[in-house]
Design a protein around this motif. Sequence first.
Motif, PDB file in Angstrom:
ATOM      1  N   ALA A  68      86.171  -5.781  64.792  1.00 56.71           N
ATOM      2  CA  ALA A  68      86.499  -7.107  64.247  1.00 56.71           C
ATOM      3  C   ALA A  68      87.763  -7.639  64.914  1.00 56.71           C
ATOM      4  CB  ALA A  68      86.684  -7.017  62.739  1.00 56.71           C
ATOM      5  N   ARG A  69      88.681  -6.726  65.237  1.00 52.45           N
ATOM      6  CA  ARG A  69      89.951  -7.127  65.872  1.00 52.45           C
ATOM      7  C   ARG A  69      89.740  -7.404  67.366  1.00 52.45           C
ATOM      8  NH1 ARG A  69      92.736  -2.625  64.965  1.00 52.45           N
ATOM      9  NH2 ARG A  69      92.633  -2.025  67.137  1.00 52.45           N
ATOM     10  N   GLU A  70      88.964  -6.537  68.024  1.00 49.01           N
ATOM     11  CA  GLU A  70      88.856  -6.639  69.490  1.00 49.01           C
ATOM     12  C   GLU A  70      87.829  -7.669  69.955  1.00 49.01           C
ATOM     13  OE1 GLU A  70      90.078  -2.089  70.890  1.00 49.01           O
ATOM     14  OE2 GLU A  70      87.958  -2.559  70.629  1.00 49.01           O
ATOM     15  N   CYS A  71      86.757  -7.798  69.199  1.00 47.82           N
ATOM     16  CA  CYS A  71      85.614  -8.571  69.720  1.00 47.82           C
ATOM     17  C   CYS A  71      85.525  -9.929  69.041  1.00 47.82           C
ATOM     18  CB  CYS A  71      84.321  -7.797  69.527  1.00 47.82           C
ATOM     19  SG  CYS A  71      84.458  -6.090  70.036  1.00 47.82           S
ATOM     20  N   THR A  72      86.549 -10.722  69.211  1.00 43.90           N
ATOM     21  CA  THR A  72      86.538 -12.037  68.562  1.00 43.90           C
ATOM     22  C   THR A  72      85.466 -12.893  69.240  1.00 43.90           C
ATOM     23  OG1 THR A  72      88.308 -12.658  70.047  1.00 43.90           O
ATOM     24  CG2 THR A  72      88.963 -12.005  67.847  1.00 43.90           C
ATOM     25  N   GLY A  73      84.828 -13.737  68.438  1.00 49.47           N
ATOM     26  CA  GLY A  73      83.775 -14.597  68.993  1.00 49.47           C
ATOM     27  C   GLY A  73      82.394 -13.965  68.892  1.00 49.47           C
ATOM     28  N   PHE A  74      82.336 -12.731  68.386  1.00 52.87           N
ATOM     29  CA  PHE A  74      81.036 -12.078  68.213  1.00 52.87           C
ATOM     30  C   PHE A  74      80.778 -11.900  66.712  1.00 52.87           C
ATOM     31  CE2 PHE A  74      82.018 -11.297  72.498  1.00 52.87           C
ATOM     32  CZ  PHE A  74      80.820 -11.068  73.169  1.00 52.87           C
ATOM     33  N   THR A  75      79.551 -12.106  66.311  1.00 52.85           N
ATOM     34  CA  THR A  75      79.181 -11.864  64.910  1.00 52.85           C
ATOM     35  C   THR A  75      78.995 -10.361  64.723  1.00 52.85           C
ATOM     36  OG1 THR A  75      78.034 -13.966  64.893  1.00 52.85           O
ATOM     37  CG2 THR A  75      77.482 -12.427  63.131  1.00 52.85           C
ATOM     38  N   GLN A  76      79.732  -9.816  63.772  1.00 53.88           N
ATOM     39  CA  GLN A  76      79.720  -8.364  63.580  1.00 53.88           C
ATOM     40  C   GLN A  76      78.529  -7.923  62.731  1.00 53.88           C
ATOM     41  OE1 GLN A  76      82.250  -6.409  64.911  1.00 53.88           O
ATOM     42  NE2 GLN A  76      83.074  -8.287  65.827  1.00 53.88           N
ATOM     43  N   VAL A  77      77.890  -6.874  63.189  1.00 57.53           N
ATOM     44  CA  VAL A  77      76.800  -6.264  62.410  1.00 57.53           C
ATOM     45  C   VAL A  77      77.106  -4.777  62.311  1.00 57.53           C
ATOM     46  CG1 VAL A  77      74.321  -5.760  62.342  1.00 57.53           C
ATOM     47  CG2 VAL A  77      75.121  -7.925  63.343  1.00 57.53           C
ATOM     48  N   GLU A  78      77.190  -4.271  61.063  1.00 60.37           N
ATOM     49  CA  GLU A  78      77.435  -2.823  60.915  1.00 60.37           C
ATOM     50  C   GLU A  78      76.103  -2.117  60.740  1.00 60.37           C
ATOM     51  OE1 GLU A  78      80.752  -1.410  58.376  1.00 60.37           O
ATOM     52  OE2 GLU A  78      79.327   0.090  57.648  1.00 60.37           O
ATOM     53  N   THR A  79      75.939  -0.987  61.402  1.00 56.81           N
ATOM     54  CA  THR A  79      74.675  -0.246  61.257  1.00 56.81           C
ATOM     55  C   THR A  79      74.540   0.206  59.804  1.00 56.81           C
ATOM     56  OG1 THR A  79      75.755   1.824  61.850  1.00 56.81           O
ATOM     57  CG2 THR A  79      74.706   0.612  63.625  1.00 56.81           C
ATOM     58  N   PRO A  80      73.282   0.226  59.297  1.00 61.63           N
ATOM     59  CA  PRO A  80      73.095   0.665  57.907  1.00 61.63           C
ATOM     60  C   PRO A  80      73.482   2.133  57.759  1.00 61.63           C
ATOM     61  CG  PRO A  80      70.993   0.092  58.964  1.00 61.63           C
ATOM     62  CD  PRO A  80      72.053  -0.144  59.979  1.00 61.63           C
ATOM     63  N   ARG A  81      74.102   2.450  56.619  1.00 64.05           N
ATOM     64  CA  ARG A  81      74.408   3.863  56.356  1.00 64.05           C
ATOM     65  C   ARG A  81      73.077   4.578  56.143  1.00 64.05           C
ATOM     66  NH1 ARG A  81      80.232   3.391  54.627  1.00 64.05           N
ATOM     67  NH2 ARG A  81      80.686   1.559  55.878  1.00 64.05           N
ATOM     68  N   GLY A  82      72.981   5.791  56.572  1.00 65.74           N
ATOM     69  CA  GLY A  82      71.713   6.512  56.416  1.00 65.74           C
ATOM     70  C   GLY A  82      71.172   6.856  57.786  1.00 65.74           C
ATOM     71  N   SER A  83      69.873   7.129  57.808  1.00 64.94           N
ATOM     72  CA  SER A  83      69.333   7.712  59.039  1.00 64.94           C
ATOM     73  C   SER A  83      68.957   6.671  60.094  1.00 64.94           C
ATOM     74  CB  SER A  83      68.115   8.567  58.697  1.00 64.94           C
ATOM     75  OG  SER A  83      67.143   7.723  58.105  1.00 64.94           O
ATOM     76  N   GLY A  84      68.822   5.401  59.708  1.00 70.68           N
ATOM     77  CA  GLY A  84      68.264   4.399  60.627  1.00 70.68           C
ATOM     78  C   GLY A  84      69.160   4.061  61.801  1.00 70.68           C
ATOM     79  N   GLY A  85      70.453   4.024  61.559  1.00 67.91           N
ATOM     80  CA  GLY A  85      71.431   3.822  62.616  1.00 67.91           C
ATOM     81  C   GLY A  85      71.215   2.562  63.434  1.00 67.91           C
ATOM     82  N   TYR A  86      71.459   2.691  64.732  1.00 64.13           N
ATOM     83  CA  TYR A  86      71.423   1.534  65.631  1.00 64.13           C
ATOM     84  C   TYR A  86      70.019   0.937  65.745  1.00 64.13           C
ATOM     85  CZ  TYR A  86      76.251   2.058  66.943  1.00 64.13           C
ATOM     86  OH  TYR A  86      77.608   2.083  66.891  1.00 64.13           O
ATOM     87  N   GLY A  87      69.009   1.802  65.722  1.00 63.53           N
ATOM     88  CA  GLY A  87      67.635   1.301  65.828  1.00 63.53           C
ATOM     89  C   GLY A  87      67.320   0.370  64.678  1.00 63.53           C
ATOM     90  N   GLU A  88      67.687   0.787  63.469  1.00 57.95           N
ATOM     91  CA  GLU A  88      67.393  -0.029  62.292  1.00 57.95           C
ATOM     92  C   GLU A  88      68.205  -1.326  62.328  1.00 57.95           C
ATOM     93  OE1 GLU A  88      67.578   2.149  58.579  1.00 57.95           O
ATOM     94  OE2 GLU A  88      67.705   0.264  57.450  1.00 57.95           O
ATOM     95  N   ALA A  89      69.464  -1.223  62.753  1.00 61.90           N
ATOM     96  CA  ALA A  89      70.304  -2.427  62.834  1.00 61.90           C
ATOM     97  C   ALA A  89      69.676  -3.443  63.785  1.00 61.90           C
ATOM     98  CB  ALA A  89      71.704  -2.053  63.314  1.00 61.90           C
TER      99      ALA A  89
END
Length: 368
Positions: A68-89
């Motif tokens: 959030a601090r470094e990547c200004t201008g990008f909409t932040q998406v946090e990966t879901p907690r649990g097993s899905g990780g980046y694929g699910e996000a």
Amino acid sequence: MPAETSPNRLLKVREALASRDVSIDALLLTDLDNIGYLTGFTGSTAQVVVTPSEALFITDSRYTVQAARECTGFTQVETPRGSGGYGEALQNVLKERPIVQKLGFEAGNVTVAAWEKLRELSPKLEWIGTENLVENLRMVKDAGEIATIRHAIAVAEAAFLSVKHLLVPGTREQDFARELEYAMRRGGAEGTAFESIVASGSQGARPHHHAGPRPFVTGDFVTIDWGACVDGYNSDITRTIGIGAVTSRQREVYAVVLEAQRLAIAAIRPGATGKEIDAIARDYITAQGFGNAFGHGLGHSLGRDVHDGPGLSVRSDSLILSPGMVLTVEPGIYLEDWGGVRIEEDILVTEGGCEVLTSLPNGLEVLL
Ligand code: GLY
Ligand code: MN
Ligand code: MN
């Protein structure tokens, strides 16, 4: 060359997307150097999705505050907690944007296994491999990047000078490498650019020799290839130094490598191709009878990655040099059971030719 900002770089990525022959609706970035270049992110795990109107930054809970601090201008998406990780996000991001039907991905950075998993997650999507889309933009450095590379060179050179007194009989390759690397860290490097090469005596015949337990002895050539990483950018320098005494054969080989480098650097200018510059050094080395002893390319692009894209080689006929490119020039001669010589400078292509960024003397030095 002004320093660029993320929005400028994003604009250029979108332009590159729009100018493709095969259209894509969005680009998935997974290469961390490309992601860092585009967003300013310095962490170790993230993905980015760029559409014509959106720029999404996907990361996990370890990095959400930092991103959030470094990547200004990008909409932040946090990966879901649990097993899905980046694929699910990613799946969620795409589900919410049905307009994305053709998704470009970095073909050189996704394993077949990862790609198959992604295709399973979003079976209706058309996945289109892209190559060097961001890498091509990274070839030309802006003022901020050039300043950082200069800093990385200065740190590496100062470190070398501070440990040069250890280039004496009895010092082991691995000990010299360790002291050099420690000096770079002490001098401000966040890390080494790569595992330092210290190749003494006949080991110098191996261009990428691992520094080992062999102690230097009088009469050795020692090839030292090292670099510092500073603020994400690398330097890459090689010097070959004589220990105590050198033979006329060593002087001869050294002089050929140095002259090949001088000729190549003198020819570097905007408009020349990487292949043409490589040929200048290669033809000279060949004419002196050492053509078979120079197996690698003359140099490579240098930046966030040590090998930051195409450079000076027999394969580089499509690389047209332009101002702002930073390249290494590193001819070498390697003779089995004898040893080797490599001399490596980092150069910046300028409007009128090039500027040699490295400043350590490169004439033959024999330390007594
Ligand atoms: N140290 C690796 C290279 O010079 O390319
Ligand atoms: Mn090197
Ligand atoms: Mn190099």
